[in-house]
Design an enzyme around this catalytic site. Structure first.
Site, PDB file in Angstrom:
ATOM      1  N   LYS A   1       1.931  -4.040   6.538  1.00  0.00           N
ATOM      2  CA  LYS A   1       2.400  -3.941   5.140  1.00  0.00           C
ATOM      3  C   LYS A   1       3.909  -3.688   5.121  1.00  0.00           C
ATOM      4  O   LYS A   1       4.656  -4.290   4.360  1.00  0.00           O
ATOM      5  CB  LYS A   1       1.675  -2.811   4.397  1.00  0.00           C
ATOM      6  CG  LYS A   1       0.188  -3.050   4.207  1.00  0.00           C
ATOM      7  CD  LYS A   1      -0.081  -4.224   3.307  1.00  0.00           C
ATOM      8  CE  LYS A   1      -1.530  -4.584   3.189  1.00  0.00           C
ATOM      9  NZ  LYS A   1      -1.774  -5.927   2.675  1.00  0.00           N
TER      10      LYS A   1
ATOM     11  N   SER B   1       0.836  -1.203   0.000  1.00  0.00           N
ATOM     12  CA  SER B   1       0.000   0.000   0.000  1.00  0.00           C
ATOM     13  C   SER B   1       0.869   1.250   0.000  1.00  0.00           C
ATOM     14  O   SER B   1       1.992   1.244   0.538  1.00  0.00           O
ATOM     15  CB  SER B   1      -0.862  -0.032   1.265  1.00  0.00           C
ATOM     16  OG  SER B   1      -1.355   1.250   1.548  1.00  0.00           O
ATOM     17  N   ALA B   2       0.319   2.328  -0.558  1.00  0.00           N
ATOM     18  CA  ALA B   2       1.006   3.623  -0.543  1.00  0.00           C
ATOM     19  C   ALA B   2       1.267   4.092   0.883  1.00  0.00           C
ATOM     20  O   ALA B   2       2.119   4.963   1.100  1.00  0.00           O
ATOM     21  CB  ALA B   2       0.163   4.651  -1.284  1.00  0.00           C
TER      22      ALA B   2
ATOM     23  N   LEU C   1     -14.240   6.319   1.559  1.00  0.00           N
ATOM     24  CA  LEU C   1     -15.105   7.300   0.912  1.00  0.00           C
ATOM     25  C   LEU C   1     -16.077   6.674  -0.100  1.00  0.00           C
ATOM     26  O   LEU C   1     -17.289   6.907  -0.026  1.00  0.00           O
ATOM     27  CB  LEU C   1     -14.239   8.357   0.215  1.00  0.00           C
ATOM     28  CG  LEU C   1     -15.026   9.437  -0.525  1.00  0.00           C
ATOM     29  CD1 LEU C   1     -15.812  10.296   0.457  1.00  0.00           C
ATOM     30  CD2 LEU C   1     -14.100  10.298  -1.371  1.00  0.00           C
TER      31      LEU C   1
ATOM     32  N   TYR D   1      -2.395  -1.706  10.787  1.00  0.00           N
ATOM     33  CA  TYR D   1      -2.598  -2.264   9.440  1.00  0.00           C
ATOM     34  C   TYR D   1      -1.426  -1.889   8.533  1.00  0.00           C
ATOM     35  O   TYR D   1      -0.808  -2.744   7.892  1.00  0.00           O
ATOM     36  CB  TYR D   1      -3.910  -1.741   8.839  1.00  0.00           C
ATOM     37  CG  TYR D   1      -3.967  -1.899   7.341  1.00  0.00           C
ATOM     38  CD1 TYR D   1      -4.169  -3.145   6.769  1.00  0.00           C
ATOM     39  CD2 TYR D   1      -3.771  -0.802   6.481  1.00  0.00           C
ATOM     40  CE1 TYR D   1      -4.194  -3.310   5.384  1.00  0.00           C
ATOM     41  CE2 TYR D   1      -3.791  -0.954   5.106  1.00  0.00           C
ATOM     42  CZ  TYR D   1      -4.005  -2.207   4.565  1.00  0.00           C
ATOM     43  OH  TYR D   1      -4.011  -2.358   3.193  1.00  0.00           O
TER      44      TYR D   1
HETATM   45  P1  NAD Z   1     -10.847  -7.749   1.004  1.00  0.00           P
HETATM   46  O1  NAD Z   1     -11.063  -7.777   2.466  1.00  0.00           O
HETATM   47  O2  NAD Z   1     -12.004  -7.566   0.114  1.00  0.00           O
HETATM   48  O3  NAD Z   1     -10.098  -9.092   0.549  1.00  0.00           O
HETATM   49  C1  NAD Z   1      -9.170  -9.755   1.383  1.00  0.00           C
HETATM   50  C2  NAD Z   1      -9.588 -11.213   1.436  1.00  0.00           C
HETATM   51  O4  NAD Z   1      -8.683 -11.928   2.278  1.00  0.00           O
HETATM   52  C3  NAD Z   1     -10.986 -11.417   2.038  1.00  0.00           C
HETATM   53  O5  NAD Z   1     -11.767 -12.159   1.114  1.00  0.00           O
HETATM   54  C4  NAD Z   1     -10.753 -12.192   3.330  1.00  0.00           C
HETATM   55  O6  NAD Z   1     -11.790 -13.101   3.594  1.00  0.00           O
HETATM   56  C5  NAD Z   1      -9.428 -12.886   3.022  1.00  0.00           C
HETATM   57  N1  NAD Z   1      -8.632 -13.234   4.210  1.00  0.00           N
HETATM   58  C6  NAD Z   1      -8.279 -12.437   5.247  1.00  0.00           C
HETATM   59  N2  NAD Z   1      -7.532 -13.133   6.129  1.00  0.00           N
HETATM   60  C7  NAD Z   1      -7.391 -14.387   5.618  1.00  0.00           C
HETATM   61  C8  NAD Z   1      -6.725 -15.552   6.068  1.00  0.00           C
HETATM   62  N3  NAD Z   1      -6.062 -15.602   7.229  1.00  0.00           N
HETATM   63  N4  NAD Z   1      -6.806 -16.679   5.313  1.00  0.00           N
HETATM   64  C9  NAD Z   1      -7.506 -16.685   4.147  1.00  0.00           C
HETATM   65  N5  NAD Z   1      -8.147 -15.599   3.670  1.00  0.00           N
HETATM   66  C10 NAD Z   1      -8.075 -14.460   4.401  1.00  0.00           C
HETATM   67  O7  NAD Z   1      -9.731  -6.641   0.706  1.00  0.00           O
HETATM   68  P2  NAD Z   1      -9.236  -6.020  -0.667  1.00  0.00           P
HETATM   69  O8  NAD Z   1      -9.661  -4.605  -0.693  1.00  0.00           O
HETATM   70  O9  NAD Z   1      -9.568  -6.905  -1.795  1.00  0.00           O
HETATM   71  O10 NAD Z   1      -7.675  -6.014  -0.413  1.00  0.00           O
HETATM   72  C11 NAD Z   1      -6.836  -7.050  -0.884  1.00  0.00           C
HETATM   73  C12 NAD Z   1      -5.427  -6.779  -0.396  1.00  0.00           C
HETATM   74  O11 NAD Z   1      -4.996  -5.513  -0.889  1.00  0.00           O
HETATM   75  C13 NAD Z   1      -5.306  -6.720   1.127  1.00  0.00           C
HETATM   76  O12 NAD Z   1      -4.077  -7.317   1.503  1.00  0.00           O
HETATM   77  C14 NAD Z   1      -5.276  -5.238   1.405  1.00  0.00           C
HETATM   78  O13 NAD Z   1      -4.584  -4.934   2.587  1.00  0.00           O
HETATM   79  C15 NAD Z   1      -4.527  -4.719   0.188  1.00  0.00           C
HETATM   80  N6  NAD Z   1      -4.799  -3.313  -0.091  1.00  0.00           N
HETATM   81  C16 NAD Z   1      -6.104  -2.908  -0.222  1.00  0.00           C
HETATM   82  C17 NAD Z   1      -6.379  -1.564  -0.441  1.00  0.00           C
HETATM   83  C18 NAD Z   1      -7.813  -1.092  -0.546  1.00  0.00           C
HETATM   84  O14 NAD Z   1      -8.060   0.095  -0.382  1.00  0.00           O
HETATM   85  N7  NAD Z   1      -8.790  -1.966  -0.824  1.00  0.00           N
HETATM   86  C19 NAD Z   1      -5.335  -0.640  -0.528  1.00  0.00           C
HETATM   87  C20 NAD Z   1      -4.013  -1.093  -0.417  1.00  0.00           C
HETATM   88  C21 NAD Z   1      -3.756  -2.438  -0.192  1.00  0.00           C
HETATM   89  N1  UDP Z   2     -13.434  10.715   3.501  1.00  0.00           N
HETATM   90  C1  UDP Z   2     -14.487  11.557   3.797  1.00  0.00           C
HETATM   91  N2  UDP Z   2     -15.637  11.012   4.285  1.00  0.00           N
HETATM   92  C2  UDP Z   2     -15.798   9.670   4.467  1.00  0.00           C
HETATM   93  C3  UDP Z   2     -14.707   8.816   4.163  1.00  0.00           C
HETATM   94  C4  UDP Z   2     -13.541   9.369   3.686  1.00  0.00           C
HETATM   95  O1  UDP Z   2     -14.391  12.765   3.641  1.00  0.00           O
HETATM   96  O2  UDP Z   2     -16.871   9.229   4.924  1.00  0.00           O
HETATM   97  C5  UDP Z   2     -12.193  11.274   2.947  1.00  0.00           C
HETATM   98  C6  UDP Z   2     -10.962  11.020   3.796  1.00  0.00           C
HETATM   99  O3  UDP Z   2     -10.829  12.022   4.770  1.00  0.00           O
HETATM  100  C7  UDP Z   2      -9.852  11.032   2.756  1.00  0.00           C
HETATM  101  C8  UDP Z   2     -10.536  10.528   1.471  1.00  0.00           C
HETATM  102  O4  UDP Z   2     -11.936  10.669   1.701  1.00  0.00           O
HETATM  103  O5  UDP Z   2      -9.460  12.353   2.525  1.00  0.00           O
HETATM  104  C9  UDP Z   2     -10.233   9.076   1.175  1.00  0.00           C
HETATM  105  O6  UDP Z   2     -10.481   8.318   2.346  1.00  0.00           O
HETATM  106  P1  UDP Z   2     -10.514   6.749   2.329  1.00  0.00           P
HETATM  107  O7  UDP Z   2     -10.788   6.286   3.729  1.00  0.00           O
HETATM  108  O8  UDP Z   2     -11.403   6.258   1.254  1.00  0.00           O
HETATM  109  O9  UDP Z   2      -9.022   6.347   1.894  1.00  0.00           O
HETATM  110  P2  UDP Z   2      -7.600   6.658   2.591  1.00  0.00           P
HETATM  111  O10 UDP Z   2      -6.849   7.486   1.597  1.00  0.00           O
HETATM  112  O11 UDP Z   2      -7.822   7.332   3.878  1.00  0.00           O
HETATM  113  O12 UDP Z   2      -7.017   5.292   2.721  1.00  0.00           O
END
Ligand code: NAD
Ligand code: UDP
Length: 340
Positions: A154, A124-125, A201, A150
């Site tokens: 990462k 993640s960023a 958001l 969290y």
């Molecule tokens: P998500 O929760 O939809 O998917 C994650 C999946 O992992 C779920 O289906 C959950 O059931 C499964 N899981 C969790 N723990 C497990 C375990 N111990 N064994 C087996 N399965 C398990 O999340 P997502 O948004 O699809 O994210 C996927 C990945 O990308 C995650 O690692 C998350 O941290 C990363 N990520 C997501 C975002 C975002 O904003 N969605 C941003 C950056 C990184």
């Molecule tokens: N945000 C908001 N209202 C909400 C949820 C998020 O104004 O109900 C804003 C939050 O402050 C951030 C942007 O939307 O500026 C993106 O937030 P999000 O939680 O989706 O992602 P983040 O970049 O924090 O992981």
């Protein structure tokens, strides 16, 4: 080539399964449904046009993970599985450290004993931390600590993978640093399905649009940005999924450690996002300004140049398409996936 997609029932994983099948890969999906359900797998199979194997398994279970690798001939792992709620991680940090770290270690152990050497990780960023100059560039060192347990998982997993690449010749680890994934499959059949009241958001706005929530609260309108609200690099989940297919090409080149941003390179404000979503759903969505949310950074987005140069990958979908696709998913499935 067979890819194990962990967390493949989840939001990003399910969309990636479809792109992997389209690109000709065989896939095996493993998920424990901690944050997903079987209906997501059924729909993903249908959209992919393949009844790919699915295993319900908790990857923190070392024995079960070994057995998974005994059962299937895996060539590469894309590791999406993990817990991802930033706020929740502050309340139950041990659960987050245990789940996210142990599932990764268990996979790496099983990979080692089965001579599987290719790993793609969902980073993640957030690992850049609050001091990094914008746009975030892969050459910028990661922060020593992030703003949440969290985020720290990462960071720690990135370190584990860097050490494993050093220690294990021929091991390839691709660390993909996602910006803000949003959007849904164009069919409206799969999408993000948060439990309870969304923290992010886009799902919050979508639930206001569908009438499940009353009002959008915009956290802060006094930031030093053009309209006073925060800027983020929103990326369509299908573009993100395609980024993983591109990353597999890198693995075939035996890249060792490879770190890459997946973002669009464009910052969009919260207000711009709300306006774009209002257009998608055909009504002005109610919003009010609320105090800043603790820990939020004013503005960040990706420098996407390295991904273009190294992977030949560029995000193609714009903000309006992201909102249109989320609206299609949300309006077709106001309560998310039906419960089994
Ligand atoms: P998500 O929760 O939809 O998917 C994650 C999946 O992992 C779920 O289906 C959950 O059931 C499964 N899981 C969790 N723990 C497990 C375990 N111990 N064994 C087996 N399965 C398990 O999340 P997502 O948004 O699809 O994210 C996927 C990945 O990308 C995650 O690692 C998350 O941290 C990363 N990520 C997501 C975002 C975002 O904003 N969605 C941003 C950056 C990184
Ligand atoms: N945000 C908001 N209202 C909400 C949820 C998020 O104004 O109900 C804003 C939050 O402050 C951030 C942007 O939307 O500026 C993106 O937030 P999000 O939680 O989706 O992602 P983040 O970049 O924090 O992981």
């Amino acid at each position: 080539m067979t890819i194990l997609v962990t967390g493949g029932a989840g939001y990003i994983g399910s969309h990636t399964c479809i792109e992997l099948v389209k690109a000709g890969y065989d896939i095996v999906v493993a998920d424990d449904f901690a944050n997903s359900c079987m209906e997501a797998v059924r729909r993903t199979r249908k959209l992919a046009g393949v009844e790919f194997p699915f295993e319900k398994i908790d990857l923190t279970d070392y024995d079960a993970t070994q057995k998974l690798f005994d059962k299937y001939q895996i060539d590469a792992v894309i590791h999406f599985a993990g817990l991802k709620a930033v706020g929740e991680s502050g309340k139950i940090p041990l659960t987050y450290y245990h789940n996210n770290l142990d599932s990764t270690l268990s996979l790496l152990e099983a990979m080692k004993s089965h001579s599987v050497k290719n790993f793609i990780f969902s980073s993640s960023a957030t690992v850049y931390g609050p001091e990094a100059p914008v746009p975030y560039n892969e050459a910028t060192p990661v922060s020593r600590i992030t703003s949440s347990p969290y985020g720290n998982t990462k960071l720690m997993i990135e370190y584990i993978l860097k050490d494993e690449v050093k220690a294990n010749p021929g091991f390839n680890a691709v660390l993909l640093r996602y910006f803000n994934p949003v959007g849904a499959h164009e069919s409206g059949e799969i999408g993000e399905n948060p439990n309870g009241i969304p923290n992010n958001l886009m799902p919050y706005v979508a639930q206001v649009a569908v009438g499940k929530l009353d009002m959008i609260h915009i956290f802060g309108n006094d930031y030093d940005t053009p309209d006073g609200t925060c800027l983020r690099d929103y990326i369509h989940v299908v573009d993100l999924a395609k980024g993983h297919v591109a990353a597999l090409k890198k693995i075939k080149e035996n890249c060792g450690l490879f770190v890459c941003n997946l973002g669009t390179g464009k910052g969009t404000s919260v207000l711009e996002m709300v306006k774009a979503f209002s257009k998608s759903c055909g009504k002005d969505l109610p919003y009010e300004f609320a105090p800043r949310r603790e820990g939020d950074l004013p503005a960040f987005w990706a420098d996407p140049a390295f991904a273009k140069e190294q992977l030949g990958w560029v995000a193609e979908k714009g903000i309006q398409e992201m909102c249109d696709d989320v609206w299609r998913w949300q309006s077709k499935n106001p309560a998310g996936f039906p419960q089994d």
